[in-house]
Scaffold this active site. Structure first.
Site, short mmCIF file in Angstrom:
data_model
loop_
_atom_site.label_atom_id
_atom_site.label_comp_id
_atom_site.label_asym_id
_atom_site.label_seq_id
_atom_site.Cartn_x
_atom_site.Cartn_y
_atom_site.Cartn_z
N GLY A 121 7.87 4.16 3.29
CA GLY A 121 8.78 5.30 3.39
C GLY A 121 9.10 5.56 4.83
O GLY A 121 8.41 5.11 5.73
N GLY A 122 10.16 6.32 5.06
CA GLY A 122 10.51 6.65 6.44
C GLY A 122 11.03 5.42 7.14
O GLY A 122 12.14 4.98 6.92
N PHE A 123 10.19 4.83 8.00
CA PHE A 123 10.65 3.66 8.74
C PHE A 123 9.69 2.48 8.64
O PHE A 123 9.83 1.52 9.37
CB PHE A 123 10.90 4.01 10.21
N GLY A 124 8.71 2.54 7.74
CA GLY A 124 7.79 1.43 7.66
C GLY A 124 7.24 1.21 6.26
O GLY A 124 7.17 2.13 5.45
N ASP A 175 0.82 14.81 13.10
CA ASP A 175 0.93 14.73 11.63
C ASP A 175 -0.46 14.80 10.98
O ASP A 175 -0.79 13.99 10.12
CB ASP A 175 1.65 13.45 11.22
N LYS A 182 1.83 -3.44 8.82
CA LYS A 182 2.97 -2.53 8.71
C LYS A 182 4.23 -3.27 9.13
O LYS A 182 4.25 -3.95 10.15
CB LYS A 182 2.78 -1.30 9.60
N LEU A 187 0.82 -1.20 0.00
CA LEU A 187 0.00 0.00 0.00
C LEU A 187 0.85 1.25 0.00
O LEU A 187 0.35 2.35 -0.23
CB LEU A 187 -0.93 0.02 1.23
N GLY A 188 2.13 1.11 0.29
CA GLY A 188 3.01 2.28 0.34
C GLY A 188 4.09 2.07 1.36
O GLY A 188 4.19 1.03 2.00
N THR A 240 3.85 -0.60 4.28
CA THR A 240 2.47 -0.96 4.60
C THR A 240 1.91 -1.86 3.51
O THR A 240 2.11 -1.62 2.31
CB THR A 240 1.61 0.32 4.71
#
Length: 648
Positions: A44-47, A163, A65, A41-42, A49
């Site tokens: 980036g950063g640290f995870g 966020d 995740k 599903l996507g 999904t």
């Protein structure tokens, strides 16, 4: 097909095999022998999904995740791990809210951490903006009214989201309510954290200066991000672009980017949200909710102000309900007075007024308001909600007195005993709870139904309770002891409503089998069955004198019956969708109804005419109740609010 869970794999999709054909990693068909990855599903950063299926829940969709931090260095890795663990804790803490995803599992597998949460079907507000264009002012007001109770809830649990942005708000399909997602950077606000400088985290343009510069976050920080989100949706301009060019200076001139004018009220709200200095902003969601309740409501008054043809019989008490005057063929003139009041002038002087301003509203539930009940003295109101709670309100000052928590699922129904000492609630958790209304303490829990409890009624002498359930039965209980006295089993589908006559001898039940049954309460025998509704019978009410029965149905009608004979007196037609609620006025001359069409209607029982249509809810209306003196009507809705309508 099996998806390779190695974060560095370039071609992770594989046919059924033991090892990945691209990177050679051993393939896992099901995480924990339960969760099957379907597609990414996507990330980036640290995870990263994934969409997955939960085999233990009949292959229900869920979100998995994986902690796969794209960071270098031990400190960064430890911080990423900490944030991932915090997200799991926040979801566990907050996931009981229906508009926050529920945490299903948190575990380690093959040196990776995994988090499994509820899958929300719908689209983000970013996707909605791209598909439908910029938001109207009306949509922004609705966004604020729906999102603020969620923020109030998380802030009351000492959590700051950090966020808030269109990507992290999903409009769920098909319910169309908003769901707040991605608590990966949420911060627990504790006494210790208030004294420490935290890690700088958030999205450029959305996060306020105290968060980005000092790593501090408060309720007012989330409210700044909410204001930026509204700006983004109103203009289609991504705030990160403005931030890169002007820093936080852009918020002083946000109005110059508007494509169309806004009302002074919304400009004032956004101005206060978008203050660079935190102390000048709204400090809590509650503070902003109070301003929202002052938002002017548009008036719906005919241009020529002609009045409808009067009914054949006029009762003086009917002549001044808030938006219809039952006077013979008077052409009215209007005059706008201070405070947004329209005064209509007719023969014989001032005969009618209507406030165009604030409709008094009780906000505090964060789920649908399903049921309402007045205490006999008329100033205390109880409400049951999807948020699993019962709230007690003081209508004089419009403040919440207390919240009763104990049910494990949706509260569908509430009733207050004639002496005002006891409250009874029924829930989707299959139980009935009895509470001390004065102290809010639970007295006992009644267990016996095998499915949802949809309706409860208390006998006039305060001795017995009747309850209707999705298990197709009605049960009668002793209120004082909790003993089950009898079970009535004639319905062939869910029992959606029960009512007791003023003499306590007759019980009436309405069902999804489209019938109404009239019972002798002493013998438990069916006296008669009423069968003319063509949809589920959602609600019942018996007139104060015990002579009439009113029934509300999914067939969009309300029917009025002679209770002692079962003869249908008339059918009331006027709602454009399912009718969910019905109540008699204390004098027995009017009924109020609530509907999926978002309106409340007041009817003249003698003529069957609609006296008034009350508009103000933004969602389906599930409950209505008259105050004991008949001067106030309250309504509860899918929009999570209770409206207070003052009647002459």
């Amino acid at each position: 097909m099996i998806y390779c869970l190695n974060p560095n794999c370039e071609k992770p999709l594989n046919p059924d095999a033991t090892f990945c054909q691209s990177c050679g990693t051993q393939l896992i068909s099901q995480l924990r022998n339960r969760y099957r990855i379907i597609q990414p599903l996507g990330g980036g950063g640290f995870g990263r999904t994934f969409l997955a299926e939960d085999e233990d829940k009949l292959n229900e969709h869920c979100v998995v995740k994986q902690l796969a931090p794209q960071v270098q260095g031990t400190t960064a890795l430890l911080k990423a791990t900490e944030l991932f663990q915090e997200e799991a804790r926040r979801l566990q803490q907050l996931g009981e809210h229906p508009q926050i995803p529920t945490l299903y599992a948190y575990f380690r597998h093959d040196n990776y951490l995994y988090l499994v949460q509820q899958f929300i079907l719908g689209q983000t507000l970013r996707q909605e903006l791209r598909q439908q264009g910029t938001f109207s002012e009306e949509k922004i007001w609705k966004l604020l009214s729906e999102l603020l109770p969620i923020l109030k809830f998380i802030h009351e649990h000492q959590v700051i989201h950090r966020d808030i942005k269109p990507e992290n708000i999903i409009r769920r399909s098909p319910r169309e309510d908003l769901v707040l997602i991605d608590f990966g950077v949420a911060k627990q606000l504790t006494a210790t954290s208030l004294q420490q400088t935290g890690t700088t985290i958030g999205s450029f343009g959305y996060a306020p200066i105290e968060q980005m510069k000092y790593g501090n976050a408060y309720a007012a920080s989330d409210l700044f991000s909410l204001g930026v989100t509204c700006f983004d949706l109103l203009t289609g301009i991504h705030p990160s672009h403005l931030y890169m060019e002007h820093g936080y200076g852009w918020v002083m001139h946000w109005r110059q980017h508007l494509k169309s004018p806004l009302s002074a009220q919304l400009v004032q709200v956004l101005d206060k949200l978008l203050q660079k200095d935190m102390e000048h902003r709204y400090q809590s969601a509650d503070e902003l909710l109070q301003d929202l309740h002052q938002k002017p409501q548009p008036a719906s008054i005919p241009r020529d102000f002609s009045l409808p043809q009067p009914p054949s019989r006029i009762n003086p008490r009917q002549s001044v309900f808030p938006s219809t005057v039952l006077q013979p063929r008077i052409q009215l003139k209007h005059k706008l007075l201070a405070g947004g009041i329209i005064l209509l002038l007719g023969l014989g002087g001032y005969i009618y007024w209507q406030s165009l301003g604030h409709i008094p509203t009780l906000s505090g539930h964060w789920g649908d308001v399903n049921s309402l009940a007045f205490r006999r003295e008329g100033t205390t109101l109880a409400s049951g909600s999807d948020d699993k709670s019962v709230k007690i309100w003081n209508l004089n000052n419009r403040q919440e007195i207390r919240t009763l928590k104990g049910h494990k699922d949706i509260v569908y129904c509430v009733a207050i005993s004639p002496d005002g000492q006891t409250l009874v609630s029924g829930s989707k958790d299959n139980t009935i709870k009895i509470w001390n209304l004065k102290t809010g303490k639970e007295i006992r829990t009644l267990k016996g139904h095998t499915d949802w409890v949809n309706s409860v009624a208390i006998s006039p002498d305060g001795q017995n309770i009747a309850s209707g359930s999705y298990d197709n039965t009605i049960k009668v209980w002793n209120l004082n002891t909790g003993q089950e006295l009898q079970t009535l089993r004639e319905h062939t589908s869910a029992v959606l409503s029960v009512a007791l006559s003023s003499d306590g001898k007759t019980l009436v039940s309405g069902s999804a089998d489209r019938t109404i049954k009239v019972w002798n309460l002493n013998t438990g025998k069916v006296l008669r069955t009423l069968t003319t509704h063509s949809g589920d019978v959602n609600a019942l009410a018996i007139s104060p004198d015990g002579q009439m029965l009113a029934s509300a149905s999914d067939d969009k009608t309300v029917k009025v019956w002679k209770l002692n004979t079962g003869k249908e007196i008339r059918t009331l037609v006027g709602h454009s969708a399912d009718v969910n609620a019905v109540a008699f006025s204390p004098d027995g001359e009017h009924i109020a109804t609530g509907s999926d069409d978002k309106t409340v209607k007041i009817w003249n029982l003698d003529t069957g005419e609609i006296i008034d249509t009350l508009k103000g809810h933004s969602g389906k209306v599930y409950a209505v109740a008259f105050s004991p003196d008949g001067k106030t009507l309250v309504s509860g809705s899918h929009d999570k609010t209770i409206k207070i309508w003052q009647l002459p």
